[in-house]
Design an enzyme around this catalytic site. Structure first.
Site, mmCIF file in Angstrom:
data_model
loop_
_atom_site.group_PDB
_atom_site.id
_atom_site.type_symbol
_atom_site.label_atom_id
_atom_site.label_comp_id
_atom_site.label_asym_id
_atom_site.label_seq_id
_atom_site.Cartn_x
_atom_site.Cartn_y
_atom_site.Cartn_z
ATOM 1 N N GLU A 7 53.891 41.786 65.789
ATOM 2 C CA GLU A 7 53.033 40.874 66.542
ATOM 3 C C GLU A 7 52.183 41.656 67.551
ATOM 4 O OE1 GLU A 7 55.692 37.731 67.846
ATOM 5 O OE2 GLU A 7 56.471 37.498 65.808
ATOM 6 N N ARG A 52 59.901 43.354 62.036
ATOM 7 C CA ARG A 52 60.088 42.349 63.089
ATOM 8 C C ARG A 52 61.027 42.830 64.200
ATOM 9 N NH1 ARG A 52 60.374 36.561 63.829
ATOM 10 N NH2 ARG A 52 62.330 35.872 64.798
ATOM 11 N N GLU A 87 52.728 31.059 70.905
ATOM 12 C CA GLU A 87 52.470 31.629 69.582
ATOM 13 C C GLU A 87 50.955 31.690 69.437
ATOM 14 O OE1 GLU A 87 54.523 32.862 67.431
ATOM 15 O OE2 GLU A 87 56.503 32.044 67.930
ATOM 16 N N HIS A 141 53.863 35.631 71.596
ATOM 17 C CA HIS A 141 54.192 35.930 70.202
ATOM 18 C C HIS A 141 52.973 35.631 69.333
ATOM 19 C CE1 HIS A 141 58.711 36.352 70.406
ATOM 20 N NE2 HIS A 141 58.458 35.817 71.589
ATOM 21 N N HIS A 186 58.595 41.052 68.988
ATOM 22 C CA HIS A 186 58.631 41.245 67.538
ATOM 23 C C HIS A 186 57.577 42.265 67.132
ATOM 24 C CE1 HIS A 186 60.588 37.044 67.314
ATOM 25 N NE2 HIS A 186 61.514 37.995 67.279
#
Length: 420
Positions: A162, A219, A367, A294, A159
């Protein structure tokens, strides 16, 4: 359309593409309610007990309101505001300049390859939609030889916004090479594993996100969508396992979670999937474990995302227990929250579901920092890079150490890994 900066001509302000914004949404409390939110085309960025944070454009925010929820717009990161004349474009804004652009990352990688030719090698495994090289770095002792060793894959930057994930990949490259011979655990892993790092799956999206000298909160990739003015596919909804199956992605090109016209239609997904398949040697997948990095929310996630069944088709109870045990061990080391992906909301066409469902790789999604939009969201300042990349060192080592037999984590090494 928001007003432009002082002195900006009205026509210029009107010509700027609308940027999405983040909103706090009160009410959604279950995975099903959160999944229903994604039908609006918004993305869910944070999950709390009875609230979520979403990224949405005006139409998507209106659709969320139509579902009966109240939205509260959150402050935009300062670096998403229109830039002043004279700002450098194509680079990170002030406060973020220690993040690496694609070219800067490539130069750093080339320098490492030149400095440690016995430990790291670079391979161009394909190109992005706009023709940028997608790199795979192999790190191992005897790096030029394809040895019969367990392989572990680390991927980053599916993405575009990120950017901290690229720094994570570069940190691992630097750590593995510079500490070989002095750090016993790293030395043992490079002596007994073949490590693959793909530091940038979405170089086009990353470049687009900073192209104006301010962040666009972009994104997706930069692939045109036939028959639509919308650009971009969400790479992490485009993988060819349970693609589009279960309400965990969108068929609308304007959606933040647009899955593409067909499975693996995104060139970047094709490149990485073909690379993973190339690691099947003698009918056996050599990659045994993986992490896809991510941001944000500080989570360790494991498959499946397409079903809320904690095993699901293609996953046994022992598989699940090994996933959960390793995931919880990694989370204990970095302070993240461990859970099955679908406990948040349903996703389909995600990389970790494909890696396990199609290739039987013990694949996790991390994440990274921060835990909330208020702490920087997708755009934490560059001062956090050393701390937040180092934070995952122990978790990465734990996965590497168990990768030869993940079932050892649940005491079943003899059953699964000693045959023959």
């Amino acid at each position: 359309m928001s007003a432009g900066p002082p002195g900006e001509p009205a026509a210029a302000a009107a010509a700027r593409p609308e940027l999405p914004h983040q909103y706090a949404v009160s009410g959604p409390a279950t995975p099903a309610e959160r999944t229903a939110l994604t039908t609006t085309g918004a993305t869910i960025d944070e999950v709390h007990a009875r609230a979520v944070v979403v990224t949405a454009d005006r139409a998507q925010a209106a659709a969320v309101r139509h579902l009966g929820y109240r939205l509260r717009r959150l402050p935009d990161p300062p670096a998403t505001r229109p830039v002043s004349p004279g700002t450098r474009v194509g680079d990170f804004p002030a406060g973020y300049t220690k993040y690496h652009t694609y070219d800067e990352a490539t130069k750093e990688i080339d320098a490492l390859v030149a400095r440690y030719p016995a430990l790291v090698s670079k391979k161009v495994i394909g190109t992005s939609q706009e023709g940028r090289d997608i790199l795979a770095l192999k790190v191992s002792r005897n790096v030029t030889e394809d040895e019969a060793e367990p392989e572990v894959l680390f991927t980053a930057h599916q993405h575009a916004r990120e950017h901290l994930t690229v720094e994570m990949a570069l940190y691992l490259l630097g750590e593995f090479t510079s500490k070989y011979g002095s750090d016993p655990r790293i030395t043992k892993m490079l002596d007994s594993r073949e490590i693959w790092i793909i530091p940038d799956l979405n170089p086009d999206g990353g470049a687009y996100d900073i192209a104006a000298g301010s962040f666009r909160s972009w994104r997706k990739n930069r692939q045109p969508t036939p028959g639509s003015r919308s650009v971009g596919t969400d790479l992490n909804r485009n993988w060819d396992f349970k693609w589009g199956c279960c309400g965990g992605s969108s068929s609308s090109p304007s959606s933040e979670i647009y899955r593409g016209p067909s499975a693996a239609s995104a060139p970047e997904v094709q490149v990485v999937a073909n690379f993973v398949r190339s690691r099947i040697v003698g009918g056996t997948q050599q990659i045994k474990a993986a992490i896809d990095f991510h941001t944000y929310s500080e989570l360790v996630l494991w498959p499946f995302g397409f079903t809320d069944d904690d095993t699901g088709p293609g996953m046994t109870r022992d598989d699940h227990d090994a996933f959960a045990t390793i995931g919880k061990s990694m989370a204990a080391s970095n302070g993240y929250t461990p859970e099955q992906s679908s406990e948040l909301y349903i996703t389909d066409g995600a990389i970790d579901d494909w890696l396990w469902g199609d290739q039987k790789v013990f694949a996790y999604t991390f994440e990274m920092y921060p835990s909330s939009a208020g702490a920087g969201g997708f755009y934490p300042k560059d001062t956090v890079i050393p701390r937040e990349t180092t934070r995952n060192r122990e978790a990465v080592l734990r996965l590497l150490e168990v990768a030869d037999c993940p079932y050892r984590a649940i005491g079943k090494e003899a059953q699964y890994c000693k045959a023959g």
